[in-house]
Scaffold this active site. Structure first.
Site, PDB file in Angstrom:
ATOM      1  N   ARG A   1      12.887  -4.802  25.367  1.00  0.00           N
ATOM      2  CA  ARG A   1      11.536  -4.427  25.883  1.00  0.00           C
ATOM      3  C   ARG A   1      11.489  -2.901  26.150  1.00  0.00           C
ATOM      4  O   ARG A   1      10.428  -2.520  26.291  1.00  0.00           O
ATOM      5  CB  ARG A   1      11.438  -4.962  26.913  1.00  0.00           C
ATOM      6  CG  ARG A   1      11.412  -6.602  27.050  1.00  0.00           C
ATOM      7  CD  ARG A   1      11.249  -7.190  28.178  1.00  0.00           C
ATOM      8  NE  ARG A   1      11.287  -8.625  27.905  1.00  0.00           N
ATOM      9  CZ  ARG A   1      10.977  -9.442  28.777  1.00  0.00           C
ATOM     10  NH1 ARG A   1      10.774  -9.191  30.054  1.00  0.00           N
ATOM     11  NH2 ARG A   1      11.135 -10.879  28.288  1.00  0.00           N
TER      12      ARG A   1
ATOM     13  N   LYS B   1       8.410  -4.557  23.594  1.00  0.00           N
ATOM     14  CA  LYS B   1       8.052  -5.885  23.650  1.00  0.00           C
ATOM     15  C   LYS B   1       6.851  -6.469  24.438  1.00  0.00           C
ATOM     16  O   LYS B   1       5.956  -6.838  24.067  1.00  0.00           O
ATOM     17  CB  LYS B   1       9.407  -6.896  23.544  1.00  0.00           C
ATOM     18  CG  LYS B   1       8.805  -8.430  23.422  1.00  0.00           C
ATOM     19  CD  LYS B   1       8.567  -8.425  21.991  1.00  0.00           C
ATOM     20  CE  LYS B   1       8.105 -10.110  21.699  1.00  0.00           C
ATOM     21  NZ  LYS B   1       7.537 -10.078  20.531  1.00  0.00           N
TER      22      LYS B   1
ATOM     23  N   CYS C   1       9.897  -0.760  30.791  1.00  0.00           N
ATOM     24  CA  CYS C   1      11.117  -0.476  31.482  1.00  0.00           C
ATOM     25  C   CYS C   1      11.702  -2.210  32.010  1.00  0.00           C
ATOM     26  O   CYS C   1      10.759  -2.930  32.107  1.00  0.00           O
ATOM     27  CB  CYS C   1      10.987   0.079  32.590  1.00  0.00           C
ATOM     28  SG  CYS C   1      10.442   1.636  32.036  1.00  0.00           S
TER      29      CYS C   1
ATOM     30  N   LYS D   1       1.471  -5.084  11.287  1.00  0.00           N
ATOM     31  CA  LYS D   1       3.027  -5.210  11.011  1.00  0.00           C
ATOM     32  C   LYS D   1       3.459  -3.997  10.169  1.00  0.00           C
ATOM     33  O   LYS D   1       4.828  -3.688  10.538  1.00  0.00           O
ATOM     34  CB  LYS D   1       3.051  -6.473  10.244  1.00  0.00           C
ATOM     35  CG  LYS D   1       2.911  -7.750  11.145  1.00  0.00           C
ATOM     36  CD  LYS D   1       4.206  -8.043  12.046  1.00  0.00           C
ATOM     37  CE  LYS D   1       3.869  -8.673  13.385  1.00  0.00           C
ATOM     38  NZ  LYS D   1       2.853  -8.283  14.073  1.00  0.00           N
TER      39      LYS D   1
ATOM     40  N   GLU E   1      -3.965  -7.626  11.278  1.00  0.00           N
ATOM     41  CA  GLU E   1      -2.620  -8.294  11.904  1.00  0.00           C
ATOM     42  C   GLU E   1      -1.617  -7.684  10.764  1.00  0.00           C
ATOM     43  O   GLU E   1      -0.436  -6.928  11.090  1.00  0.00           O
ATOM     44  CB  GLU E   1      -2.564  -9.569  12.179  1.00  0.00           C
ATOM     45  CG  GLU E   1      -1.183 -10.074  12.125  1.00  0.00           C
ATOM     46  CD  GLU E   1      -0.606  -9.731  13.555  1.00  0.00           C
ATOM     47  OE1 GLU E   1      -1.190  -9.179  14.158  1.00  0.00           O
ATOM     48  OE2 GLU E   1       0.738  -9.905  13.298  1.00  0.00           O
TER      49      GLU E   1
ATOM     50  N   ASN F   1       9.895  -0.110  37.230  1.00  0.00           N
ATOM     51  CA  ASN F   1       9.231  -0.527  35.901  1.00  0.00           C
ATOM     52  C   ASN F   1       7.693  -0.623  36.399  1.00  0.00           C
ATOM     53  O   ASN F   1       7.440  -1.042  37.589  1.00  0.00           O
ATOM     54  CB  ASN F   1       9.242  -1.864  35.676  1.00  0.00           C
ATOM     55  CG  ASN F   1       8.528  -2.537  34.490  1.00  0.00           C
ATOM     56  OD1 ASN F   1       8.001  -1.694  33.784  1.00  0.00           O
ATOM     57  ND2 ASN F   1       8.285  -3.628  34.437  1.00  0.00           N
ATOM     58  N   GLY F   2       6.977   0.424  35.875  1.00  0.00           N
ATOM     59  CA  GLY F   2       5.421   0.402  36.304  1.00  0.00           C
ATOM     60  C   GLY F   2       5.224   1.894  36.261  1.00  0.00           C
ATOM     61  O   GLY F   2       5.753   2.683  35.673  1.00  0.00           O
TER      62      GLY F   2
ATOM     63  N   HIS G   1     -18.637   1.889   1.669  1.00  0.00           N
ATOM     64  CA  HIS G   1     -19.442   2.548   2.600  1.00  0.00           C
ATOM     65  C   HIS G   1     -18.460   3.666   2.812  1.00  0.00           C
ATOM     66  O   HIS G   1     -18.729   4.350   4.010  1.00  0.00           O
ATOM     67  CB  HIS G   1     -20.010   1.932   3.748  1.00  0.00           C
ATOM     68  CG  HIS G   1     -20.721   0.703   3.404  1.00  0.00           C
ATOM     69  ND1 HIS G   1     -21.918   0.835   2.943  1.00  0.00           N
ATOM     70  CD2 HIS G   1     -20.542  -0.661   3.508  1.00  0.00           C
ATOM     71  CE1 HIS G   1     -22.643  -0.178   2.760  1.00  0.00           C
ATOM     72  NE2 HIS G   1     -21.882  -1.162   3.012  1.00  0.00           N
TER      73      HIS G   1
ATOM     74  N   GLU H   1       4.029  -0.878  12.443  1.00  0.00           N
ATOM     75  CA  GLU H   1       4.671  -1.167  13.510  1.00  0.00           C
ATOM     76  C   GLU H   1       6.380  -1.026  13.304  1.00  0.00           C
ATOM     77  O   GLU H   1       7.074  -0.542  13.632  1.00  0.00           O
ATOM     78  CB  GLU H   1       4.533  -2.413  14.122  1.00  0.00           C
ATOM     79  CG  GLU H   1       5.322  -2.977  15.248  1.00  0.00           C
ATOM     80  CD  GLU H   1       4.835  -4.261  15.731  1.00  0.00           C
ATOM     81  OE1 GLU H   1       4.708  -4.375  17.116  1.00  0.00           O
ATOM     82  OE2 GLU H   1       3.945  -5.020  15.043  1.00  0.00           O
TER      83      GLU H   1
ATOM     84  N   TRP I   1      11.358   2.763  28.991  1.00  0.00           N
ATOM     85  CA  TRP I   1      10.528   2.993  27.917  1.00  0.00           C
ATOM     86  C   TRP I   1       9.515   4.089  28.372  1.00  0.00           C
ATOM     87  O   TRP I   1       8.722   3.695  29.667  1.00  0.00           O
ATOM     88  CB  TRP I   1       9.650   1.616  27.722  1.00  0.00           C
ATOM     89  CG  TRP I   1       8.578   2.033  26.435  1.00  0.00           C
ATOM     90  CD1 TRP I   1       8.975   1.796  25.191  1.00  0.00           C
ATOM     91  CD2 TRP I   1       7.230   2.179  26.356  1.00  0.00           C
ATOM     92  NE1 TRP I   1       7.809   2.228  24.284  1.00  0.00           N
ATOM     93  CE2 TRP I   1       6.786   2.173  25.039  1.00  0.00           C
ATOM     94  CE3 TRP I   1       6.328   2.383  27.497  1.00  0.00           C
ATOM     95  CZ2 TRP I   1       5.286   2.447  24.907  1.00  0.00           C
ATOM     96  CZ3 TRP I   1       5.050   2.594  27.398  1.00  0.00           C
ATOM     97  CH2 TRP I   1       4.643   2.675  26.000  1.00  0.00           C
TER      98      TRP I   1
HETATM   99  C1  AGP Z   1       2.835  -7.263  17.821  1.00  0.00           C
HETATM  100  O1  AGP Z   1       3.583  -7.342  16.767  1.00  0.00           O
HETATM  101  C2  AGP Z   1       3.011  -6.208  18.874  1.00  0.00           C
HETATM  102  N1  AGP Z   1       4.279  -5.842  19.149  1.00  0.00           N
HETATM  103  C3  AGP Z   1       1.913  -6.001  19.926  1.00  0.00           C
HETATM  104  O2  AGP Z   1       0.631  -5.704  19.274  1.00  0.00           O
HETATM  105  C4  AGP Z   1       1.575  -7.311  20.998  1.00  0.00           C
HETATM  106  O3  AGP Z   1       1.173  -8.278  20.298  1.00  0.00           O
HETATM  107  C5  AGP Z   1       0.912  -6.823  22.075  1.00  0.00           C
HETATM  108  O4  AGP Z   1       1.279  -5.841  22.720  1.00  0.00           O
HETATM  109  C6  AGP Z   1       0.453  -8.003  22.859  1.00  0.00           C
HETATM  110  O5  AGP Z   1       1.508  -8.706  23.451  1.00  0.00           O
HETATM  111  P1  AGP Z   1       1.413  -9.982  24.134  1.00  0.00           P
HETATM  112  O6  AGP Z   1       0.791 -10.923  23.150  1.00  0.00           O
HETATM  113  O7  AGP Z   1       2.631 -10.107  24.777  1.00  0.00           O
HETATM  114  O8  AGP Z   1       0.249  -9.793  25.324  1.00  0.00           O
END
Ligand code: AGP
Length: 614
Positions: free
Chosen positions: A27, A609, A2, A490, A486, A102-103, A509, A493, A76
């Site tokens: 975000r 974000k 948020c 991607k 990674e 937010n929180g 395995h 996501e 969010w």
């Molecule tokens: C990456 O593409 C993601 N959006 C997510 O995994 C991100 O890296 C993670 O939330 C950590 O964020 P930060 O690097 O701001 O701590």
């Protein structure tokens, strides 16, 4: 997560609040809302909408509410589904108090039951609404405004940053912060409020970051700051330079594409910065040269992409500094047994510097008085303020939810840091460090050129072809295994394609049973001959079972290249930097698949974000 934005001052608030929310919308984007104090009726007016901020903007076409005090929110969802009802602001029974938050208020169930027993009526499923109701009842029982706030914060558990706009206090606003960030931009007869200074970038460079566990009572030209016991705190106003320009798409269709293409520049800037900072590096990082010389072990902590960068960097520290490195998933860290060791160092890695899990892991180590530092991209972040020292990646603002240039600059900085530690320990020479910097610049070139070489075919041919698959498997070994993780992240996501990642040696395995023509297998090669040979065997195992192989190989790896259904060939670089060389191409390929599928690339569903809740 948020975002909250607010305004109090000589101008009308709505345009500013909407502009601030738009900048922070990446975000969190489940719903949005705005409340203001009407200068005509002196009552609180509000509008809320489910979904994107543009839905809220449409509401103002019919009801153009505005006032000199205003608060806004993009949500969010954590408590309660995404709906107009659950959108902030939330109110007390009489709609005289409005709150954006937010929180998470962790004890909201208990507080809600008590308030309901006292006849408070709730309209939403959120934890936030209890703040308005609780404050309503406390204002009735306390003689002073401040007394009511001190009582309020003593009852709230969790992490929170909220703005409160009150009909009965038409000249002021309340800001409260515990663990979640909140700041005030000081203008000329106006104050800009936000969970991030990005919300008011370009309006003022004078910023007060609320200290943890503090509240502020703000008018258009004054700020009174208190700790949670009600004692006055000094105002530590900082001058901060934030250029809004950096947050624009600059002609690209998506922020993610812009950020993928900025990586050569970002790596160059990061190397340039580190090279210049080399002499004062231990001061910046809050440790001494002696501490580094005695260092026996390094601990890296992070989540998501930052955790993947740490997993790759583990090899940097172990192979270059010849000492053990341990990588901790920050979201698990606090719940694992902890063994105190001497001569160890904890580095929190985070693009945003705000990720709640990483921040809490950092706080746990800080509370034990062990040495900490953070590697982050955001100079104004909470981690920078709370860690023992910090190093900034020079990626520039990363707006797309999917991390791209933050990842490549994290790898850059960690590779450099491993060499710098090795130099301090006498393992390598000054000229070795210089060569490492050159190697990074070479990789930046390779990263950019490989995108250039393949981008036409990817965009016009392969993205279409691979967008049809419903699932994929990702394989790697050594550094290319966390890189495969990674890559799988991607694809999940931004393209919503189910992606499973394994160390290639684990294939036989169990996962080999999944191999069929409908499940493409991404395999990321390695330049080390032994590892390459093992990967080659894994590729043969897949091929023998009719699997479909997409291979990222290095120049000259002919046998592997010949096994591929689709192959990307990357020029050879320093072996430990293989993942960095493959980064841009992998990201561009995945981006193109997501684009082909018409996904919301910059703001993928359900994600945010900056993950500021645990
Ligand atoms: C990456 O593409 C993601 N959006 C997510 O995994 C991100 O890296 C993670 O939330 C950590 O964020 P930060 O690097 O701001 O701590």
């Amino acid at each position: 997560m948020c975002s909250v934005v607010g305004y109090i001052g000589k101008n009308y608030s709505r345009a500013f609040v909407m502009e601030g929310l738009a900048r922070l919308e990446y975000r969190g984007y489940d719903s949005a809302g705005f409340a203001c104090l009407s200068p005509e009726s002196h009552r609180l007016l509000y509008a809320k909408a489910e979904g994107r901020l543009s839905n809220l903007a449409k509401k103002f076409e019919q009801t153009p509410i505005d006032g000199h005090l205003g608060i806004g929110h993009t949500r969010w969802s954590t408590h309660g589904v995404s709906s107009e009802n659950n959108a902030h602001p939330h109110f007390d029974c009489e709609k005289r108090i409005s709150v954006v938050h937010n929180g998470i208020i962790e004890n909201h169930h208990e507080l809600k039951s008590k308030l309901q027993a006292g006849d408070h009526v709730f309209y939403s499923d959120t934890d936030t609404e209890i703040v308005a109701h609780l404050f309503e009842s406390l204002l009735l029982t306390h003689q002073t405004f401040k007394g009511a706030i001190v009582d309020l914060v003593s009852q709230l558990e969790g992490a929170y940053a909220f703005l409160v706009l009150m009909q009965d206090f038409p000249d002021q606003m309340l800001l409260v912060r515990k663990r979640s960030p909140l700041c005030i931009g000081i203008g000329d007869d106006e104050m800009f409020l936000g969970s991030d200074l990005l919300g008011f970038a370009g309006r003022t460079d004078k910023v007060l970051f609320l200290p943890d566990e503090s509240f502020a009572i703000v008018t258009r030209d004054t700020i009174q700051l208190y700790d949670f016991k009600g004692a006055s705190l000094p105002l530590n106003v900082q001058t901060v330079d934030v250029r809004w320009m950096d947050f624009e798409k600059q002609g690209h269709e998506h922020y993610m594409l812009k950020e993928i293409l900025e990586q050569k520049r970002a790596i160059h800037d990061t190397v340039g910065f580190l090279h210049g900072a080399s002499g004062q590096i231990w001061d910046l990082l809050g440790v001494s040269s002696d501490f580094i010389k005695q260092l026996h072990k390094i601990n890296l902590m992070g989540c998501g992409t930052s955790w993947h960068a740490a997993r790759i960097a583990q090899f940097f520290f172990e192979e270059i500094c010849l000492m053990p490195a341990r990588v901790h998933l920050a979201s698990e860290f606090r719940f694992m047994p902890f063994f105190t060791e001497t001569n160890t160092w904890y580095i929190a890695i985070s693009q945003s510097g705000e990720t709640a899990d990483t921040l809490e892991a950092l706080r746990m180590i800080n509370s034990m008085k062990l040495p900490t530092a953070t590697l982050t991209n955001v100079a104004s972040s909470t981690m920078v303020r709370e860690a023992g020292g910090f190093l900034l990646t020079q990626a520039g603002p990363e707006v797309a939810v999917a991390s791209t240039k933050a990842f490549s600059t994290q790898l850059t900085a960690l590779y450099w840091l491993a060499h710098r530690i090795a130099l301090e320990k006498g393992i390598i020479s000054e000229s070795d460090l210089g060569r490492a910097e050159e190697d990074l610049l070479v990789v930046a070139e390779v990263l950019e050129n490989t995108i250039e070489n393949y981008k036409f075919d990817i965009a016009n041919k392969w993205a279409k072809q691979y967008a049809h698959y419903k699932r994929a498997i990702f394989l790697g070994r050594h550094t290319s295994y966390p890189f495969a993780m990674e890559s799988a992240l991607k694809l999940k996501e931004i393209a919503y394609i189910f992606s499973q990642c394994y160390p290639a040696g684990e294939l036989k395995h169990g996962p080999l049973a999944l191999v069929d023509a409908e499940t493409p297998i991404f395999l990321f090669s390695h330049q080390d001959e032994l590892i390459y040979q093992k990967l080659l065997s894994n590729a043969q195992e897949v091929k023998a079972r009719g699997g479909h192989l997409i291979i990222f190989a290095f120049d000259g790896q002919t046998e592997l290249i010949e096994l591929a259904n689709l192959v990307f060939v990357i020029p050879r670089v320093k072996p430990l930097l293989g993942p960095l060389a493959m980064t841009g191409l992998m990201q561009f390929f995945v981006y193109s698949i997501a684009k082909e599928l018409g996904c919301a690339i910059d703001k993928p569903r359900n994600l945010a974000k900056s993950v500021t809740v645990e």
